[in-house]
Design a protein around this motif. Structure first.
Motif, PDB file in Angstrom:
ATOM      1  N   GLN A  46      44.450  29.747  32.374  1.00  0.00           N
ATOM      2  CA  GLN A  46      43.443  28.703  32.404  1.00  0.00           C
ATOM      3  C   GLN A  46      42.301  29.069  31.457  1.00  0.00           C
ATOM      4  O   GLN A  46      42.146  30.214  31.046  1.00  0.00           O
ATOM      5  N   LYS A  47      41.485  28.096  31.112  1.00  0.00           N
ATOM      6  CA  LYS A  47      40.410  28.321  30.145  1.00  0.00           C
ATOM      7  C   LYS A  47      39.451  29.397  30.648  1.00  0.00           C
ATOM      8  O   LYS A  47      39.126  29.451  31.831  1.00  0.00           O
ATOM      9  N   PRO A  48      38.988  30.260  29.747  1.00  0.00           N
ATOM     10  CA  PRO A  48      38.056  31.316  30.151  1.00  0.00           C
ATOM     11  C   PRO A  48      36.795  30.725  30.779  1.00  0.00           C
ATOM     12  O   PRO A  48      36.270  29.723  30.327  1.00  0.00           O
ATOM     13  N   THR A  49      36.314  31.371  31.827  1.00  0.00           N
ATOM     14  CA  THR A  49      35.113  30.908  32.511  1.00  0.00           C
ATOM     15  C   THR A  49      34.018  31.957  32.510  1.00  0.00           C
ATOM     16  O   THR A  49      32.919  31.697  32.990  1.00  0.00           O
ATOM     17  N   GLY A  50      34.302  33.141  31.997  1.00  0.00           N
ATOM     18  CA  GLY A  50      33.341  34.222  32.063  1.00  0.00           C
ATOM     19  C   GLY A  50      33.355  34.954  33.380  1.00  0.00           C
ATOM     20  O   GLY A  50      32.618  35.923  33.571  1.00  0.00           O
ATOM     21  N   LYS A  51      34.191  34.524  34.313  1.00  0.00           N
ATOM     22  CA  LYS A  51      34.294  35.184  35.609  1.00  0.00           C
ATOM     23  C   LYS A  51      35.342  36.297  35.537  1.00  0.00           C
ATOM     24  O   LYS A  51      36.342  36.177  34.826  1.00  0.00           O
ATOM     25  N   PRO A  52      35.153  37.380  36.290  1.00  0.00           N
ATOM     26  CA  PRO A  52      35.991  38.572  36.106  1.00  0.00           C
ATOM     27  C   PRO A  52      37.457  38.394  36.463  1.00  0.00           C
ATOM     28  O   PRO A  52      38.302  39.148  35.981  1.00  0.00           O
ATOM     29  N   LEU A  53      37.785  37.413  37.308  1.00  0.00           N
ATOM     30  CA  LEU A  53      39.184  37.205  37.691  1.00  0.00           C
ATOM     31  C   LEU A  53      39.750  35.913  37.112  1.00  0.00           C
ATOM     32  O   LEU A  53      40.798  35.436  37.555  1.00  0.00           O
ATOM     33  N   ALA A  54      39.083  35.336  36.122  1.00  0.00           N
ATOM     34  CA  ALA A  54      39.552  34.083  35.518  1.00  0.00           C
ATOM     35  C   ALA A  54      40.961  34.256  34.983  1.00  0.00           C
ATOM     36  O   ALA A  54      41.277  35.240  34.316  1.00  0.00           O
ATOM     37  N   GLY A  55      41.822  33.286  35.305  1.00  0.00           N
ATOM     38  CA  GLY A  55      43.199  33.310  34.836  1.00  0.00           C
ATOM     39  C   GLY A  55      44.143  34.089  35.717  1.00  0.00           C
ATOM     40  O   GLY A  55      45.363  34.023  35.532  1.00  0.00           O
ATOM     41  N   LEU A  56      43.626  34.841  36.689  1.00  0.00           N
ATOM     42  CA  LEU A  56      44.474  35.634  37.576  1.00  0.00           C
ATOM     43  C   LEU A  56      44.994  34.748  38.708  1.00  0.00           C
ATOM     44  O   LEU A  56      44.243  33.972  39.290  1.00  0.00           O
ATOM     45  N   MET A  86      37.737  35.606  46.070  1.00  0.00           N
ATOM     46  CA  MET A  86      38.612  35.619  44.896  1.00  0.00           C
ATOM     47  C   MET A  86      38.432  34.350  44.064  1.00  0.00           C
ATOM     48  O   MET A  86      38.402  34.402  42.830  1.00  0.00           O
ATOM     49  N   CYS A  87      38.303  33.211  44.713  1.00  0.00           N
ATOM     50  CA  CYS A  87      38.063  31.979  43.966  1.00  0.00           C
ATOM     51  C   CYS A  87      36.694  32.015  43.286  1.00  0.00           C
ATOM     52  O   CYS A  87      36.547  31.576  42.144  1.00  0.00           O
ATOM     53  N   ALA A  88      35.690  32.559  43.963  1.00  0.00           N
ATOM     54  CA  ALA A  88      34.357  32.663  43.369  1.00  0.00           C
ATOM     55  C   ALA A  88      34.368  33.535  42.116  1.00  0.00           C
ATOM     56  O   ALA A  88      33.571  33.328  41.197  1.00  0.00           O
ATOM     57  N   ALA A  89      35.292  34.498  42.078  1.00  0.00           N
ATOM     58  CA  ALA A  89      35.409  35.371  40.908  1.00  0.00           C
ATOM     59  C   ALA A  89      36.303  34.793  39.831  1.00  0.00           C
ATOM     60  O   ALA A  89      36.537  35.440  38.805  1.00  0.00           O
ATOM     61  N   GLY A  90      36.818  33.559  40.049  1.00  0.00           N
ATOM     62  CA  GLY A  90      37.556  32.864  39.008  1.00  0.00           C
ATOM     63  C   GLY A  90      39.049  32.804  39.162  1.00  0.00           C
ATOM     64  O   GLY A  90      39.741  32.212  38.330  1.00  0.00           O
ATOM     65  N   ALA A  91      39.609  33.395  40.228  1.00  0.00           N
ATOM     66  CA  ALA A  91      41.061  33.426  40.398  1.00  0.00           C
ATOM     67  C   ALA A  91      41.590  32.097  40.922  1.00  0.00           C
ATOM     68  O   ALA A  91      40.861  31.308  41.533  1.00  0.00           O
ATOM     69  N   ASP A  92      42.864  31.870  40.685  1.00  0.00           N
ATOM     70  CA  ASP A  92      43.590  30.784  41.335  1.00  0.00           C
ATOM     71  C   ASP A  92      44.339  31.410  42.508  1.00  0.00           C
ATOM     72  O   ASP A  92      45.066  32.395  42.340  1.00  0.00           O
ATOM     73  N   VAL A  93      44.160  30.858  43.710  1.00  0.00           N
ATOM     74  CA  VAL A  93      44.637  31.493  44.932  1.00  0.00           C
ATOM     75  C   VAL A  93      45.524  30.531  45.712  1.00  0.00           C
ATOM     76  O   VAL A  93      45.195  29.354  45.854  1.00  0.00           O
ATOM     77  N   VAL A  94      46.634  31.046  46.216  1.00  0.00           N
ATOM     78  CA  VAL A  94      47.458  30.318  47.176  1.00  0.00           C
ATOM     79  C   VAL A  94      47.637  31.216  48.397  1.00  0.00           C
ATOM     80  O   VAL A  94      47.919  32.408  48.262  1.00  0.00           O
TER      81      VAL A  94
END
Length: 372
Positions: A46-56, A86-94
């Protein structure tokens, strides 16, 4: 000696006598759910967001279930705190977790029948919008053993069941993920998983199920409060926020590996003591609590009870702890966050295929991990 060992007793007893489920809104799995947007793949983040877990992309499970209906917070509230962080840090979570409390199930699996992954539509109050805007929509599923909708008294899938189901088709069918998650997180467990309890822990068992398939995994657990009756949101939140920073550091330092799982236990934050920095430990060889059995009226039946190791951890017998770097010593007596590697291979004396990764992670914990 602090009262933390009694918290373990409260935890295990709560799991053993888990009460009925609270009233919660659910829907079974309609075909319309397949229309949810699929998460970005590892190769098309996913597009970079500047968050440490973005794209994870993170799969979360536990052994406390996903109901979060008990006043004690012992039936899955920690899972929602972990999801939030985890979502606040930019991750996609299921989330794909047991339908009901499955404490003490270890690595047990269900060998026959049908599993149903039922989506929860009304999340616990205060957690409804934590993951708004993630590629998958970050659904929460409870997994039961039934050929049809999960109900109040429907048997639950085990923690290992949920991870195996997710990795072997469940995530693709229910969340649109066509590749494996980057990491599996389990917990936050209501009470620590240390020493002899590690072998019984479904939270750890679910993490082992992930590394069985070479997927990086971290198992999180947190102490309860000094009253033995409550698992405070405050401690869950501190654990989750530490976990997000810890995972971000592992990612940044390329420490995510499927060769072993990582076990993290977090101290009580409500006892007035300062939570001390993370320590690299081994699983203790003593016990803090243990299962005991009392015969009823001289007959064929035995009550399942919990034995409690009072006093110092070196009190002798089953309670004896001889390792100075034991997880329970550093958590219960010294109030540190404890971190220990867990391998799926139970072959005694076998050198692990991951020594380099293990040493790098140990160095990170000692010198670079976030302070508690």
């Amino acid at each position: 000696m602090r009262s933390a060992r009694r918290n373990l007793l409260a935890l295990t007893t709560a799991g053993a006598v888990a009460a009925g489920l609270g009233a919660t809104a659910y829907v079974s799995a309609p075909a319309a759910q397949a229309k949810q947007p699929a998460a970005a793949s590892k190769h098309h983040p996913q597009k970079p967001t500047g968050k440490p877990l973005a794209g994870l992309r993170i799969l979360i499970s536990n052994d406390d279930g996903m109901q979060a209906a008990k006043p004690s917070n012992s039936d899955g509230l920690g899972l929602y705190e972990l999801r939030r962080a985890m979502c606040a840090a930019g991750a996609d979570v299921v989330v794909m977790a047991p339908w009901q409390v499955q404490s003490g199930k270890g690595t047990a699996v269900t060998n026959g029948g049908v599993l149903t992954a039922q989506r929860r539509t009304a999340l616990p109050k205060g957690y409804e919008n934590d993951c708004a805007g993630t590629p998958s929509g970050s659904p929460v599923f409870g997994v039961c053993v039934a050929d049809g909708p999960c109900g109040k008294d429907t048997p639950s899938a085990t923690p290992a069941d949920t991870v195996k189901l997710a990795l072997r088709g469940g995530l693709k069918a229910k969340a649109g993920w066509t590749e494996d998650p980057d990491v599996v997180l389990t917990g936050i467990n209501s009470g620590p998983n240390i020493a002899a309890s590690v072998n019984d822990s479904g939270t750890v068992g679910a993490a082992v199920a992930a590394v069985d398939q070479n997927i990086p995994a971290i198992a999180f657990s947190a102490e309860g409060d000094a009253t033995n009756t409550l698992f405070p949101v405050q401690t869950y939140r501190a654990t989750a926020e530490f976990g997000a920073k810890f995972l971000a550091g592992m990612r940044q330092n390329k420490l995510l590996t499927g060769k072993f799982a990582v076990k993290v236990d977090y101290p009580d934050t409500t006892n007035g003591e300062k939570v001390r920095p993370p320590v690299w430990t081994r699983v203790g060889n003593g016990a803090a609590v243990y299962h005991d059995y009392e015969q009823k009226n001289g007959g064929d039946s035995f009550d399942i009870t919990m034995g409690l190791c009072e006093g110092k951890l070196s009190s002798g017998g089953e309670c004896d702890e001889s390792r100075k770097d034991a997880d329970q010593v550093w958590l219960l007596e010294k109030n540190h966050v404890t971190i220990a590697p867990i391998t799926w291979d139970r072959t005694y004396g076998t050198s692990i295929d991951g020594t380099r990764e293990l040493r790098k992670l140990e160095s990170y914990v000692k010198h670079g991990a976030p302070r508690a």
